[in-house]
Structures are given as C-alpha cells and as structure tokens.
Design a protein around this motif. Structure first.
Motif, PDB file in Angstrom:
ATOM      1  N   LEU A 225      20.299  23.809  14.640  1.00 50.03           N
ATOM      2  CA  LEU A 225      19.096  23.567  13.827  1.00 50.03           C
ATOM      3  C   LEU A 225      18.959  22.079  13.512  1.00 50.03           C
ATOM      4  O   LEU A 225      17.877  21.513  13.600  1.00 50.03           O
ATOM      5  CB  LEU A 225      19.175  24.355  12.512  1.00 50.03           C
ATOM      6  N   ASP A 226      20.085  21.444  13.169  1.00 45.23           N
ATOM      7  CA  ASP A 226      20.058  19.999  12.891  1.00 45.23           C
ATOM      8  C   ASP A 226      19.521  19.246  14.099  1.00 45.23           C
ATOM      9  O   ASP A 226      18.717  18.329  13.970  1.00 45.23           O
ATOM     10  CB  ASP A 226      21.476  19.488  12.592  1.00 45.23           C
ATOM     11  N   GLY A 227      20.020  19.642  15.258  1.00 47.75           N
ATOM     12  CA  GLY A 227      19.647  18.940  16.492  1.00 47.75           C
ATOM     13  C   GLY A 227      18.155  19.003  16.742  1.00 47.75           C
ATOM     14  O   GLY A 227      17.539  18.000  17.109  1.00 47.75           O
ATOM     15  N   ILE A 228      17.562  20.163  16.528  1.00 46.33           N
ATOM     16  CA  ILE A 228      16.125  20.304  16.789  1.00 46.33           C
ATOM     17  C   ILE A 228      15.309  19.634  15.682  1.00 46.33           C
ATOM     18  O   ILE A 228      14.406  18.851  15.950  1.00 46.33           O
ATOM     19  CB  ILE A 228      15.724  21.802  16.870  1.00 46.33           C
ATOM     20  N   THR A 229      15.657  19.923  14.418  1.00 48.34           N
ATOM     21  CA  THR A 229      14.817  19.422  13.315  1.00 48.34           C
ATOM     22  C   THR A 229      14.910  17.905  13.163  1.00 48.34           C
ATOM     23  O   THR A 229      14.001  17.287  12.620  1.00 48.34           O
ATOM     24  CB  THR A 229      15.209  20.076  11.979  1.00 48.34           C
ATOM     25  N   ALA A 230      16.007  17.315  13.639  1.00 51.66           N
ATOM     26  CA  ALA A 230      16.141  15.863  13.501  1.00 51.66           C
ATOM     27  C   ALA A 230      15.224  15.115  14.450  1.00 51.66           C
ATOM     28  O   ALA A 230      14.955  13.936  14.258  1.00 51.66           O
ATOM     29  CB  ALA A 230      17.592  15.436  13.735  1.00 51.66           C
ATOM     30  N   PHE A 231      14.766  15.785  15.490  1.00 55.43           N
ATOM     31  CA  PHE A 231      14.002  15.049  16.500  1.00 55.43           C
ATOM     32  C   PHE A 231      12.628  15.611  16.786  1.00 55.43           C
ATOM     33  O   PHE A 231      11.846  14.998  17.492  1.00 55.43           O
ATOM     34  CB  PHE A 231      14.799  14.977  17.810  1.00 55.43           C
ATOM     35  N   SER A 232      12.322  16.818  16.287  1.00 57.30           N
ATOM     36  CA  SER A 232      11.041  17.419  16.619  1.00 57.30           C
ATOM     37  C   SER A 232      10.391  18.026  15.382  1.00 57.30           C
ATOM     38  O   SER A 232      11.066  18.646  14.557  1.00 57.30           O
ATOM     39  CB  SER A 232      11.255  18.513  17.661  1.00 57.30           C
ATOM     40  N   THR A 233       9.066  17.844  15.271  1.00 54.91           N
ATOM     41  CA  THR A 233       8.351  18.501  14.184  1.00 54.91           C
ATOM     42  C   THR A 233       7.540  19.678  14.730  1.00 54.91           C
ATOM     43  O   THR A 233       6.759  20.269  14.004  1.00 54.91           O
ATOM     44  CB  THR A 233       7.395  17.522  13.468  1.00 54.91           C
ATOM     45  N   LEU A 234       7.769  20.021  15.992  1.00 49.76           N
ATOM     46  CA  LEU A 234       7.030  21.143  16.569  1.00 49.76           C
ATOM     47  C   LEU A 234       7.207  22.443  15.769  1.00 49.76           C
ATOM     48  O   LEU A 234       6.223  23.145  15.525  1.00 49.76           O
ATOM     49  CB  LEU A 234       7.428  21.354  18.033  1.00 49.76           C
ATOM     50  N   PRO A 235       8.444  22.768  15.321  1.00 43.75           N
ATOM     51  CA  PRO A 235       8.590  23.995  14.524  1.00 43.75           C
ATOM     52  C   PRO A 235       7.712  24.004  13.269  1.00 43.75           C
ATOM     53  O   PRO A 235       7.323  25.057  12.790  1.00 43.75           O
ATOM     54  CB  PRO A 235      10.072  24.000  14.135  1.00 43.75           C
ATOM     55  N   LEU A 236       7.379  22.828  12.739  1.00 46.58           N
ATOM     56  CA  LEU A 236       6.477  22.765  11.586  1.00 46.58           C
ATOM     57  C   LEU A 236       5.034  22.945  12.011  1.00 46.58           C
ATOM     58  O   LEU A 236       4.266  23.659  11.391  1.00 46.58           O
ATOM     59  CB  LEU A 236       6.586  21.396  10.907  1.00 46.58           C
ATOM     60  N   ARG A 237       4.673  22.254  13.109  1.00 50.21           N
ATOM     61  CA  ARG A 237       3.273  22.218  13.522  1.00 50.21           C
ATOM     62  C   ARG A 237       2.804  23.541  14.111  1.00 50.21           C
ATOM     63  O   ARG A 237       1.644  23.894  13.998  1.00 50.21           O
ATOM     64  CB  ARG A 237       3.060  21.089  14.530  1.00 50.21           C
ATOM     65  N   THR A 288       7.196  30.896   8.113  1.00 44.69           N
ATOM     66  CA  THR A 288       6.654  29.555   7.869  1.00 44.69           C
ATOM     67  C   THR A 288       7.364  28.884   6.705  1.00 44.69           C
ATOM     68  O   THR A 288       7.753  27.719   6.788  1.00 44.69           O
ATOM     69  CB  THR A 288       5.149  29.650   7.506  1.00 44.69           C
ATOM     70  N   LEU A 289       7.531  29.644   5.630  1.00 48.04           N
ATOM     71  CA  LEU A 289       8.231  29.089   4.464  1.00 48.04           C
ATOM     72  C   LEU A 289       9.652  28.698   4.830  1.00 48.04           C
ATOM     73  O   LEU A 289      10.149  27.650   4.410  1.00 48.04           O
ATOM     74  CB  LEU A 289       8.293  30.137   3.345  1.00 48.04           C
ATOM     75  N   GLY A 290      10.303  29.552   5.610  1.00 50.27           N
ATOM     76  CA  GLY A 290      11.674  29.267   6.023  1.00 50.27           C
ATOM     77  C   GLY A 290      11.755  27.970   6.805  1.00 50.27           C
ATOM     78  O   GLY A 290      12.624  27.137   6.570  1.00 50.27           O
ATOM     79  N   VAL A 291      10.820  27.786   7.734  1.00 51.52           N
ATOM     80  CA  VAL A 291      10.818  26.564   8.536  1.00 51.52           C
ATOM     81  C   VAL A 291      10.575  25.352   7.637  1.00 51.52           C
ATOM     82  O   VAL A 291      11.260  24.331   7.736  1.00 51.52           O
ATOM     83  CB  VAL A 291       9.764  26.641   9.657  1.00 51.52           C
ATOM     84  N   LEU A 292       9.612  25.492   6.718  1.00 48.00           N
ATOM     85  CA  LEU A 292       9.361  24.401   5.758  1.00 48.00           C
ATOM     86  C   LEU A 292      10.644  24.081   5.002  1.00 48.00           C
ATOM     87  O   LEU A 292      10.992  22.926   4.793  1.00 48.00           O
ATOM     88  CB  LEU A 292       8.292  24.829   4.744  1.00 48.00           C
ATOM     89  N   GLY A 293      11.347  25.162   4.591  1.00 53.98           N
ATOM     90  CA  GLY A 293      12.590  24.996   3.847  1.00 53.98           C
ATOM     91  C   GLY A 293      13.642  24.243   4.646  1.00 53.98           C
ATOM     92  O   GLY A 293      14.347  23.385   4.108  1.00 53.98           O
TER      93      GLY A 293
END
Ligand code: UDP
Ligand code: MG
Length: 322
Positions: A225-237, A288-293
């Motif tokens: 999760l760190d690896g993806i969230t540190a470099f991509s905002t696609l899960p948010l968008r 969505t909330l989880g991803v925001l979290g």
C-alpha cells in the motif's frame, strides 16, 4: 563537512548492508563479500547498519571492524525497518559507486564486478534482476508479481520486474535520492525516481543462508500500500469516475421508473432491488472512505516529519555529513 572535504575522503565503492538479527550469517557474509571486493582491487567500505538487532549482530560487527577498518558501523537506536536502515546507510556512505545489498547472501556478491563494469561504461543505475527466486514460496512469488504489475501500470517511475534493493548506484544517483525530502520512504521506487541512464544484469537469487525472513505477510501488505500510495493518486481519483458512472445509471433508472409509472401506473416496489442498490452504494462509499483514510494517514505521518531513523552511534563514519 563540506562537499569538497567529503569528496577528498570518498572511497571508490560503498556496500550498504541493513542488518536485523543477522549475527548467524555475518561471518559467511563478510568472508564472501571481502573475497569478491578484494579481487576487484578497488578501494571500498562496507557500511553495515545495525537495525536494532536483538542478537549480537552489533558486537560481531565491531569485531569485524577491529580486524578490518573498511567495515563501518551505523547503529540505529531501535528497529526501524529495512528501508529506514538502508536510508541511514545511503546517507552516510561515501562511495563514488554504491551497492545496497541484503546481509543474508540472497543477493550474490559475485555479481558486484559485473555491476561495476556497467557503471564504468557510464550507467548511473545498474539493476540486478532476479532470474529465479529460489527459497521463496509460490504464493510470495505470485503476490509479488501481481504487485509489481499493478505498480508499473499505475506509476510513471519504471522499474524492471524482479529487482530488489540490490543494484549499483552512482554518486549522483545516491545524492539525488538522499535529497528527496519525504520521511516515509518506499525505497525500491524512490531509488529509481531520479532516473539517470540505467542498465540491467541478471542473476539467480539464492535462498537465505541463515535465519528467517523478516517480512511477514502483514508487513508486506502495508509495504505494498505504501508503494502505491506514495507514487500514485489514481486510487483517489478513480472514485470520481465510479461516482459519475453510478450517478448516470441512477439517473437513467429514475427516467425509466418515471416513464414506466406513467405508462403502466403504480407498481409494488421491489425489496430485493432496493436492498441491492442501498448495499452497493454503501459499499462503494465505505471503500472510498477507506481509500481517503489510507492517504490521510500517510499525510498525517508525513506532516509530523519525524525522522526516518535515529542513529545511536557510528564507527568509521562522519555523522555530520547529512
Ligand atoms: N532488515 C532490516 N530491518 C528489518 C528487517 C530486515 O535491516 O526490520 C534487513 C535484513 O537483515 C536483511 C535485509 O533487510 O539484510 C532483507 O531482509 P529479509 O532477508 O528478511 O527480506 P527478504 O529477503 O525476505 O525480502
Ligand atoms: Mg532475504
């Protein structure tokens, strides 16, 4: 110490080795590594980072240092994890070329001369790419391959598949990496962030020589999760598009309901379809909330700007460098 003085004490090659409870295999590691490095005829240092080991890794490292001053020791104040330990070593090493390597001999030191050869050809980053991964279960290999496929699809920084931290980096690549300000560091991607000309060398990955892996599944999931969230905002968008799709379908369904009401008159509303819609939307909103979290939590940690690691003591290194 100024950059100029630093250059004056630079060695040609630094090995950076994070170590957590590696006392068992330490002698074997040192023997093999020094054998290979001595044969290159290069001036080198082995920067060992003791990451809060509970066994006698530190005492054994000091013994090695007494015998060979090219062994340098960074002692962290507690266990911070492989990546912070690696960061500490990279910040303090002085080599013109730097090779991070695991202490368990899963990355064969015999490959280092080939990495150096490529570096001398002018490459800044020389990846050691695993041809096989002996000693790793089918599940670990499968999850790792799925993760890297998602990672490379989402993230612009391209990394060859099947690489670990084992690679060679030129001084300017290491300096660029050290200059990145973030505290939470997903090293495999960060080490490639700076770019620069890169080459690859293939090798067979051996099983661990001693001890057990320090990467249980829970830690691997967090790291993924760190690896993806540190470099991509696609899960948010992506949720904007999901929301748009849901709204458009809801509108179409509303039109359908009104039209059918007008055409056929009142109908008994379906309990099942209502439940499906409510539960589906509830689920989407919770995800969505989880991803925001996930992102919020990481922003929270980053904002506090606590140090990535804390050094208790060093031997043979100048701490004031960075
Ligand atoms: N390591 C560390 N701190 C930790 C966990 C691991 O410094 O909290 C070091 C460990 O000593 C080894 C390297 O990181 O040199 C790789 O760890 P491991 O072999 O357990 O990982 P794997 O090869 O299973 O990915
Ligand atoms: Mg290992």
């Amino acid at each position: 110490m100024s950059a100029c003085e630093r250059a004056a004490v630079a060695v040609e090659l630094s090995l950076v080795v994070p170590m957590f409870d590696e006392a068992q295999g330490l002698d074997a590691f040192m023997t093999r590594v020094t054998g290979v490095l001595d044969a290159t005829g290069m001036d080198y240092e082995i920067v060992c980072v003791n990451d809060g080991s509970r066994d006698d890794t530190l005492a054994r490292l000091r013994e090695h240092r007494r015998r060979d001053a090219r062994v340098k020791v960074v002692n962290l104040s507690r266990n911070f994890g492989q990546e912070p330990a690696l960061c500490a070593g990279l910040a303090l090493c002085r080599g013109r070329a730097v090779v991070p390597i695991d202490a368990d001999l899963q990355d064969p030191p015999e490959l280092i001369p080939q990495l150096i050869e490529k570096w001398r050809e002018g490459f800044d980053v020389v990846y050691a790419v695993r041809r096989s991964r002996a000693g790793e279960g089918v599940l670990k290999r499968a999850t790792s391959s799925v993760f890297w496929r998602i990672h490379n699809a989402l993230i612009a920084v391209s990394i060859p598949a099947n690489t670990g931290i084992f690679r060679l980096m030129s001084r300017r690549a290491v300096d660029a990496l050290n200059a990145l300000p973030e505290k939470q560091r997903f090293m495999k991607t960060l080490m490639s962030f700076a770019g620069f000309p890169a080459a690859e060398v293939a090798f067979e990955r051996a099983p661990r020589t001693a001890g057990a892996t320090k990467w249980p599944w829970g830690k691997m999931w967090t790291a993924a999760l760190d690896g993806i969230t540190a470099f991509s905002t696609l899960p948010l968008r992506v949720w904007s598009y999901v929301g748009l799709a849901v709204s458009v379908s809801a509108f179409a369904y509303a039109v359908f309901l009104v039209v059918s009401k007008l055409a056929y008159g009142g109908q008994v509303p379906g309990y099942a379809s209502l439940m499906v819609v409510v539960l589906f939307l509830g689920g989407v909103q919770l995800i969505t909330l989880g991803v925001l979290g996930e992102y919020l939590g990481r922003i929270f940690h980053e904002v506090k700007a606590r140090p990535t690691y804390i050094i208790e003591s060093t031997e043979g290194l100048d701490e004031s460098v960075d």
